[in-house]
Scaffold this active site. Structure first.
Site, mmCIF file in Angstrom:
data_model
loop_
_atom_site.group_PDB
_atom_site.id
_atom_site.type_symbol
_atom_site.label_atom_id
_atom_site.label_comp_id
_atom_site.label_asym_id
_atom_site.label_seq_id
_atom_site.Cartn_x
_atom_site.Cartn_y
_atom_site.Cartn_z
ATOM 1 N N HIS A 137 0.877 -1.180 0.000
ATOM 2 C CA HIS A 137 0.000 0.000 0.000
ATOM 3 C C HIS A 137 0.913 1.229 0.000
ATOM 4 O O HIS A 137 2.037 1.175 0.509
ATOM 5 C CB HIS A 137 -0.821 -0.057 1.301
ATOM 6 C CG HIS A 137 -1.894 0.968 1.432
ATOM 7 N ND1 HIS A 137 -1.640 2.259 1.839
ATOM 8 C CD2 HIS A 137 -3.242 0.897 1.249
ATOM 9 C CE1 HIS A 137 -2.781 2.921 1.893
ATOM 10 N NE2 HIS A 137 -3.773 2.125 1.543
ATOM 11 N N ASP A 214 2.955 -4.614 7.977
ATOM 12 C CA ASP A 214 1.741 -3.827 7.849
ATOM 13 C C ASP A 214 0.575 -4.807 7.963
ATOM 14 O O ASP A 214 0.284 -5.560 7.025
ATOM 15 C CB ASP A 214 1.778 -3.121 6.485
ATOM 16 C CG ASP A 214 0.428 -2.532 6.090
ATOM 17 O OD1 ASP A 214 -0.569 -2.767 6.796
ATOM 18 O OD2 ASP A 214 0.378 -1.853 5.049
ATOM 19 N N GLN A 217 -4.685 -5.344 6.870
ATOM 20 C CA GLN A 217 -5.699 -6.243 6.305
ATOM 21 C C GLN A 217 -5.723 -7.606 6.995
ATOM 22 O O GLN A 217 -6.573 -8.442 6.680
ATOM 23 C CB GLN A 217 -5.437 -6.442 4.799
ATOM 24 C CG GLN A 217 -5.573 -5.179 3.976
ATOM 25 C CD GLN A 217 -7.003 -4.628 3.968
ATOM 26 O OE1 GLN A 217 -7.962 -5.318 4.280
ATOM 27 N NE2 GLN A 217 -7.131 -3.359 3.622
ATOM 28 N N LYS A 240 -10.520 -0.837 10.428
ATOM 29 C CA LYS A 240 -10.680 -2.000 9.540
ATOM 30 C C LYS A 240 -11.032 -3.250 10.350
ATOM 31 O O LYS A 240 -11.293 -4.305 9.786
ATOM 32 C CB LYS A 240 -9.393 -2.235 8.750
ATOM 33 C CG LYS A 240 -9.109 -1.125 7.734
ATOM 34 C CD LYS A 240 -7.910 -1.442 6.915
ATOM 35 C CE LYS A 240 -7.316 -0.240 6.231
ATOM 36 N NZ LYS A 240 -8.051 0.191 5.034
ATOM 37 N N CYS A 378 -4.795 2.584 -3.552
ATOM 38 C CA CYS A 378 -3.543 3.075 -2.933
ATOM 39 C C CYS A 378 -2.418 2.076 -3.148
ATOM 40 O O CYS A 378 -1.582 1.872 -2.250
ATOM 41 C CB CYS A 378 -3.724 3.370 -1.452
ATOM 42 S SG CYS A 378 -4.850 4.713 -1.139
HETATM 43 C C1 LIG Z 1 -2.483 -2.957 3.463
HETATM 44 C C2 LIG Z 1 -2.810 -1.583 3.967
HETATM 45 N N1 LIG Z 1 -1.861 -0.864 4.572
HETATM 46 C C3 LIG Z 1 -2.094 0.362 5.055
HETATM 47 C C4 LIG Z 1 -3.325 0.948 4.936
HETATM 48 C C5 LIG Z 1 -3.529 2.317 5.482
HETATM 49 O O1 LIG Z 1 -4.410 2.280 6.554
HETATM 50 P P1 LIG Z 1 -4.926 3.613 7.237
HETATM 51 O O2 LIG Z 1 -5.473 4.473 6.124
HETATM 52 O O3 LIG Z 1 -5.982 3.150 8.184
HETATM 53 O O4 LIG Z 1 -3.771 4.248 7.916
HETATM 54 C C6 LIG Z 1 -4.349 0.259 4.292
HETATM 55 C C7 LIG Z 1 -5.658 0.888 4.084
HETATM 56 O O5 LIG Z 1 -6.382 0.574 3.167
HETATM 57 C C8 LIG Z 1 -4.086 -1.041 3.802
HETATM 58 O O6 LIG Z 1 -5.042 -1.755 3.202
#
Ligand SMILES: Cc1ncc(COP(=O)(O)O)c(C=O)c1O
Length: 420
Positions: A137, A214, A217, A240, A378
């Site tokens: 992401h 990270d 998900q 999430k 993203c």
């Molecule tokens: C794999 C992953 N990493 C990071 C993020 C970023 O999360 P946040 O916008 O809650 O900081 C997302 C959000 O869609 C994501 O799917």
């Protein structure tokens, strides 16, 4: 469509929640959109919230609203207790060794930025390398890119195959004496791939390289045990995982966190301040400057209580069944191509339809009450890797049903009728 009575939900309020019984706990799932029953398939973007989470936030503002840590009065003590109890719930939920390893942040994005700005700035220098994967992401790309630019270091990328699986041989080759940190998605939001984190951490650790995971998900879909994964940092977002927006968690191994400089300066992250010198606070507060999202932390605690009442293995098994069902049904649609066909996959299906732009798919599906996400999610480098500008993405949670998959499939057929 599943119909459950309030009595049914009430009966289960204190007891373990069976996967089939959970839907009624999410009030928003009962609404209509565009005159149709809502079919919410945008869970990878954000999940819906159970009533108990909404109630916990309401209770805080109704009965306990006050600033935390600095007050001696009743309300401040109550709010502090609730906020700190939620931190312990998080610690136990991901099996961290101590609450000092649990840092409240705004979300996954801030968790990664924190590590890049503190661990990264301290440990990455000119000519060093930061290693991430091809399916990250943007929030696990850009902070490292900014760091590399500042430090004249190099961002290296682990490639993936056409199914959307990382190439572990290439990964091993990319781990060198120059690699200072590895950043990996546990599950890809754009492809659904579940990465073999335990193995990848071990390979990095053999060379003494720390790994940030990270987990945005992963946490809503599987049991995450940070000690078992042995990762050095793990970060995720409350919104999430059925909790509120504006709050998330960064887990870090205590020894690493202790050696890192603070992230932001301000109230709460200090022990004492003079104009000559500031003594920083102990963990975890050293990284928590300013008034945090107190209601957010308390809401996250309520979401964890809710998830603790579910059997996460049963959740994972149910979601796998949904994924298999949806994959089969969608694959049967002529002209539809699924992007991301890894063997180990979470309940995310990205797809393209021949000759129809994903935004048009999303718009027509919305008229049918079906909420999916369209775009690059993203993860623009993932789109580039597959040679497409965007995908349509249906992402499922444990409260989704096979009947909803059928509604999705019929709505896609409608898209083809209208635009095909
Ligand atoms: C794999 C992953 N990493 C990071 C993020 C970023 O999360 P946040 O916008 O809650 O900081 C997302 C959000 O869609 C994501 O799917």
């Amino acid at each position: 469509m599943q119909t459950l009575t309030a009595t049914y939900a009430d009966e289960h309020l204190k007891t373990p929640i069976p996967v089939e019984g959970c839907r009624f706990h999410f009030p928003l799932l009962r609404r209509e959109v565009n005159g149709k029953p809502l079919v919410y398939l945008d869970n990878a973007a954000t999940s819906q919230k159970p009533q108990v989470v909404i109630d916990a936030i309401m209770k805080y503002y109704h009965e306990e609203n006050s600033n935390i840590h600095r007050g001696v009065h009743y309300l401040s003590t109550k709010a502090t207790e609730a906020y700190e109890q939620a931190r312990v719930k998080v610690q136990q939920f991901i099996n961290a060794r101590s609450m000092q390893e649990i840092i409240y942040v705004r979300g996954t994005t801030e968790g990664i930025n924190l590590v890049a700005a503190t661990y990264g700035r301290t440990n990455v220098g000119e000519g060093d390398e930061v290693l991430i994967s091809a399916m990250e992401h943007h929030s696990n790309i850009v902070p490292w890119q900014m760091l590399c630019e500042e430090k004249k270091a190099k961002l290296r990328v682990i490639p993936m195959n056409d199914a959307g699986e990382l190439l572990l041989d290439e990964y091993e080759k990319l781990l060198t004496a120059r690699t200072k940190i590895v950043g990996l998605a546990h599950i890809s939001n754009a492809l659904g791939t579940i990465n073999p984190i335990r193995t990848m951490v071990e390979l990095a650790h053999r060379r003494g390289i720390p790994v940030l995971v990270d987990g945005a998900q992963a946490v809503p879909h599987m049991k995450v045990d940070v000690q078992e994964l042995d990762c050095d940092f793990y970060t995720f977002s409350s919104h999430k995982m059925f909790g509120p927006t504006g709050v998330g968690i960064l887990y870090g191994k205590k020894a690493l966190l202790e050696a890192m400089p603070p992230y932001q300066g301000g109230g709460d992250m200090i022990k004492s301040v003079t104009f000559e010198k500031t003594i920083y606070n102990d963990l975890p507060y050293k990284f928590e400057a300013g008034t945090p999202s107190i209601a957010g932390g308390i809401g996250l605690g309520a979401a964890i209580d809710y998830m603790n009442r579910m059997d996460m293995q049963a959740v994972a098994a149910y979601e796998k069944e949904l994924l298999t069902y949806a994959t089969k049904k969608l694959s049967a649609i002529a002209g539809l191509r699924i992007i991301g066909t890894a063997k180990e996959k979470a309940s995310v299906i990205s797809f393209v339809l021949e000759g129809i732009h994903p935004h048009d798919i999303g718009t027509i599906l919305d008229l049918e009450g079906v909420a999916i996400r369209t775009g690059h999610h993203c993860a623009q480098p993932v789109m580039q890797r597959f040679g497409i500008p965007a995908t349509a993405r249906a992402s499922f949670a444990f409260y989704n049903t096979k009947e909803e998959v059928d509604v999705l499939v019929n709505a896609i057929e409608k898209v083809k009728e209208v635009l095909g």
